[in-house]
Motif scaffolding. Structure first.
Motif, mmCIF file in Angstrom:
data_model
loop_
_atom_site.group_PDB
_atom_site.id
_atom_site.type_symbol
_atom_site.label_atom_id
_atom_site.label_comp_id
_atom_site.label_asym_id
_atom_site.label_seq_id
_atom_site.Cartn_x
_atom_site.Cartn_y
_atom_site.Cartn_z
ATOM 1 N N LEU A 174 32.013 -15.244 68.219
ATOM 2 C CA LEU A 174 32.094 -15.908 66.916
ATOM 3 C C LEU A 174 33.293 -16.837 66.774
ATOM 4 O O LEU A 174 33.161 -17.921 66.185
ATOM 5 C CB LEU A 174 32.058 -14.884 65.786
ATOM 6 C CG LEU A 174 30.672 -14.302 65.481
ATOM 7 C CD1 LEU A 174 30.771 -13.213 64.418
ATOM 8 C CD2 LEU A 174 29.697 -15.392 65.041
ATOM 9 N N PRO A 175 34.471 -16.504 67.294
ATOM 10 C CA PRO A 175 35.583 -17.456 67.171
ATOM 11 C C PRO A 175 35.324 -18.790 67.869
ATOM 12 O O PRO A 175 35.882 -19.810 67.471
ATOM 13 C CB PRO A 175 36.758 -16.710 67.836
ATOM 14 C CG PRO A 175 36.424 -15.267 67.648
ATOM 15 C CD PRO A 175 34.939 -15.189 67.812
ATOM 16 N N ALA A 176 34.487 -18.784 68.897
ATOM 17 C CA ALA A 176 34.150 -20.035 69.573
ATOM 18 C C ALA A 176 33.047 -20.790 68.853
ATOM 19 O O ALA A 176 32.822 -21.974 69.122
ATOM 20 C CB ALA A 176 33.701 -19.740 71.012
ATOM 21 N N LEU A 177 32.379 -20.108 67.930
ATOM 22 C CA LEU A 177 31.196 -20.681 67.294
ATOM 23 C C LEU A 177 31.439 -21.176 65.878
ATOM 24 O O LEU A 177 30.847 -22.174 65.450
ATOM 25 C CB LEU A 177 30.094 -19.606 67.282
ATOM 26 C CG LEU A 177 28.695 -19.992 66.821
ATOM 27 C CD1 LEU A 177 28.086 -21.040 67.730
ATOM 28 C CD2 LEU A 177 27.797 -18.748 66.772
ATOM 29 N N THR A 178 32.329 -20.500 65.147
ATOM 30 C CA THR A 178 32.461 -20.799 63.730
ATOM 31 C C THR A 178 33.906 -20.620 63.279
ATOM 32 O O THR A 178 34.754 -20.133 64.023
ATOM 33 C CB THR A 178 31.506 -19.899 62.916
ATOM 34 O OG1 THR A 178 31.477 -20.344 61.565
ATOM 35 C CG2 THR A 178 31.929 -18.447 62.972
ATOM 36 N N ASP A 179 34.202 -21.021 62.046
ATOM 37 C CA ASP A 179 35.574 -20.967 61.543
ATOM 38 C C ASP A 179 35.871 -19.598 60.921
ATOM 39 O O ASP A 179 34.964 -18.826 60.618
ATOM 40 C CB ASP A 179 35.785 -22.073 60.491
ATOM 41 C CG ASP A 179 34.844 -21.934 59.305
ATOM 42 O OD1 ASP A 179 34.979 -20.971 58.531
ATOM 43 O OD2 ASP A 179 33.935 -22.792 59.169
ATOM 44 N N PRO A 180 37.163 -19.286 60.725
ATOM 45 C CA PRO A 180 37.547 -17.958 60.212
ATOM 46 C C PRO A 180 36.915 -17.615 58.865
ATOM 47 O O PRO A 180 36.540 -16.469 58.633
ATOM 48 C CB PRO A 180 39.072 -18.049 60.092
ATOM 49 C CG PRO A 180 39.465 -19.083 61.100
ATOM 50 C CD PRO A 180 38.353 -20.086 61.101
ATOM 51 N N GLN A 181 36.792 -18.593 57.976
ATOM 52 C CA GLN A 181 36.223 -18.311 56.654
ATOM 53 C C GLN A 181 34.766 -17.876 56.765
ATOM 54 O O GLN A 181 34.337 -16.929 56.108
ATOM 55 C CB GLN A 181 36.336 -19.555 55.759
ATOM 56 C CG GLN A 181 35.857 -19.305 54.333
ATOM 57 C CD GLN A 181 36.064 -20.509 53.429
ATOM 58 O OE1 GLN A 181 36.667 -21.494 53.829
ATOM 59 N NE2 GLN A 181 35.557 -20.433 52.217
ATOM 60 N N THR A 182 34.004 -18.562 57.601
ATOM 61 C CA THR A 182 32.600 -18.182 57.802
ATOM 62 C C THR A 182 32.502 -16.806 58.433
ATOM 63 O O THR A 182 31.667 -15.985 58.041
ATOM 64 C CB THR A 182 31.883 -19.222 58.684
ATOM 65 O OG1 THR A 182 31.955 -20.508 58.062
ATOM 66 C CG2 THR A 182 30.422 -18.850 58.901
ATOM 67 N N ARG A 183 33.378 -16.530 59.401
ATOM 68 C CA ARG A 183 33.346 -15.238 60.084
ATOM 69 C C ARG A 183 33.562 -14.079 59.121
ATOM 70 O O ARG A 183 32.983 -13.005 59.288
ATOM 71 C CB ARG A 183 34.403 -15.179 61.200
ATOM 72 C CG ARG A 183 34.076 -16.053 62.387
ATOM 73 C CD ARG A 183 34.839 -15.609 63.631
ATOM 74 N NE ARG A 183 36.278 -15.636 63.505
ATOM 75 C CZ ARG A 183 37.038 -16.717 63.677
ATOM 76 N NH1 ARG A 183 36.473 -17.888 63.952
ATOM 77 N NH2 ARG A 183 38.352 -16.645 63.577
ATOM 78 N N GLN A 184 34.391 -14.287 58.120
ATOM 79 C CA GLN A 184 34.684 -13.212 57.167
ATOM 80 C C GLN A 184 33.430 -12.762 56.420
ATOM 81 O O GLN A 184 33.338 -11.617 55.990
ATOM 82 C CB GLN A 184 35.744 -13.675 56.165
ATOM 83 C CG GLN A 184 37.149 -13.738 56.757
ATOM 84 C CD GLN A 184 38.172 -14.210 55.741
ATOM 85 O OE1 GLN A 184 37.832 -14.543 54.605
ATOM 86 N NE2 GLN A 184 39.435 -14.250 56.146
ATOM 87 N N GLY A 185 32.466 -13.655 56.254
ATOM 88 C CA GLY A 185 31.241 -13.313 55.520
ATOM 89 C C GLY A 185 30.132 -12.759 56.382
ATOM 90 O O GLY A 185 29.052 -12.436 55.867
ATOM 91 N N ARG A 240 30.734 -24.731 64.168
ATOM 92 C CA ARG A 240 31.715 -25.787 64.423
ATOM 93 C C ARG A 240 31.035 -27.038 64.970
ATOM 94 O O ARG A 240 30.058 -26.959 65.722
ATOM 95 C CB ARG A 240 32.758 -25.289 65.422
ATOM 96 C CG ARG A 240 33.725 -24.285 64.849
ATOM 97 C CD ARG A 240 34.627 -23.670 65.890
ATOM 98 N NE ARG A 240 34.990 -24.598 66.961
ATOM 99 C CZ ARG A 240 35.753 -24.261 68.007
ATOM 100 N NH1 ARG A 240 36.219 -23.030 68.099
ATOM 101 N NH2 ARG A 240 36.049 -25.137 68.934
ATOM 102 N N ALA A 241 31.590 -28.190 64.623
ATOM 103 C CA ALA A 241 30.979 -29.475 64.990
ATOM 104 C C ALA A 241 30.955 -29.707 66.496
ATOM 105 O O ALA A 241 30.087 -30.420 67.007
ATOM 106 C CB ALA A 241 31.721 -30.619 64.299
ATOM 107 N N ASP A 242 31.888 -29.105 67.230
ATOM 108 C CA ASP A 242 31.963 -29.346 68.672
ATOM 109 C C ASP A 242 31.088 -28.392 69.493
ATOM 110 O O ASP A 242 31.117 -28.411 70.720
ATOM 111 C CB ASP A 242 33.416 -29.243 69.167
ATOM 112 C CG ASP A 242 34.030 -27.860 68.922
ATOM 113 O OD1 ASP A 242 33.484 -27.114 68.087
ATOM 114 O OD2 ASP A 242 35.033 -27.544 69.576
ATOM 115 N N VAL A 243 30.273 -27.573 68.825
ATOM 116 C CA VAL A 243 29.417 -26.614 69.526
ATOM 117 C C VAL A 243 28.058 -27.251 69.823
ATOM 118 O O VAL A 243 27.406 -27.780 68.940
ATOM 119 C CB VAL A 243 29.222 -25.328 68.692
ATOM 120 C CG1 VAL A 243 28.190 -24.409 69.346
ATOM 121 C CG2 VAL A 243 30.547 -24.604 68.523
#
Length: 199
Positions: free
Chosen positions: A176-187, A132-135
């Protein structure tokens, strides 16, 4: 060099079993089978020997290969969990880093080296659009090392690290939810059995 490596390995075994306070030069000499002269030629004191074991932490681990990014970072953390269970050199160096107050020492070098390793993977993930851009990836790398350190210490106290892979999996499920989006997490794969076997 072979003698030095043998001393280092024997020292790691003794430090792992006894901790810094419980270890002694005589125990290490007996374990490796060297004379006092042979020991002191390479290491003048128990403290210097402990520092050598602690300073070699990253040398004791061969990290898994793969494309830099989030999946490799996750794989690395599961691989380290396996190494903490099976690699006496790495385990001893980690124990000494945690217990270094007994050496009268305050040295975060080993931790900072892991921050840099994790930061490298996070930068690659950021460039690939996985983060995510805000990380702040530097800050996250520092937080991850701190959280991982606490997790492995807790696991060691509770189960001698038998449940460490499951604890690392839980760590990632919350991070992971604080780091990346749901679509990325699925992979991303964060199951301890799959990752440990792959490593």
């Amino acid at each position: 060099m072979r003698t030095r490596e043998a001393i280092l390995y024997a020292a790691a075994e003794v430090f792992d079993e006894c901790g810094y306070s419980g270890a002694s030069i005589s125990k290490i000499m007996k374990r490796v089978g060297v004379t006092q002269g042979g020991m002191y030629f390479h290491f003048k004191s128990k403290e210097l020997l402990a520092h050598a074991v602690m300073a070699s932490q990253q040398d004791f681990v061969q990290l898994p290969s793969g494309e830099d990014g989030l999946q490799r970072l996750i794989d690395m953390t599961f691989h380290l969990a396996s190494e903490l269970k099976n690699n006496v050199l790495f385990r001893a160096s980690v124990r000494l880093a945690v217990e270094q107050g007994e050496l009268g020492n305050r040295d975060d070098t080993a931790y900072q080296e892991w921050v840099e390793q994790f930061h490298t993977q996070l930068l690659a993930a950021q460039r690939g659009g996985e983060v995510r851009a805000d990380v702040d990836v530097q800050e996250f790398a520092t937080v991850l090392v701190g959280a991982y350190t606490g997790t492995q210490i807790f696991s060691n106290a509770a189960t001698h690290r038998e449940d460490l892979p499951q604890r690392v999996s839980a760590l990632w499920r919350y991070f992971l939810p604080a780091l990346t989006d749901p679509q990325t997490r699925q992979g991303l794969r964060v199951e301890p059995g799959v990752r440990t076997a792959a490593a």
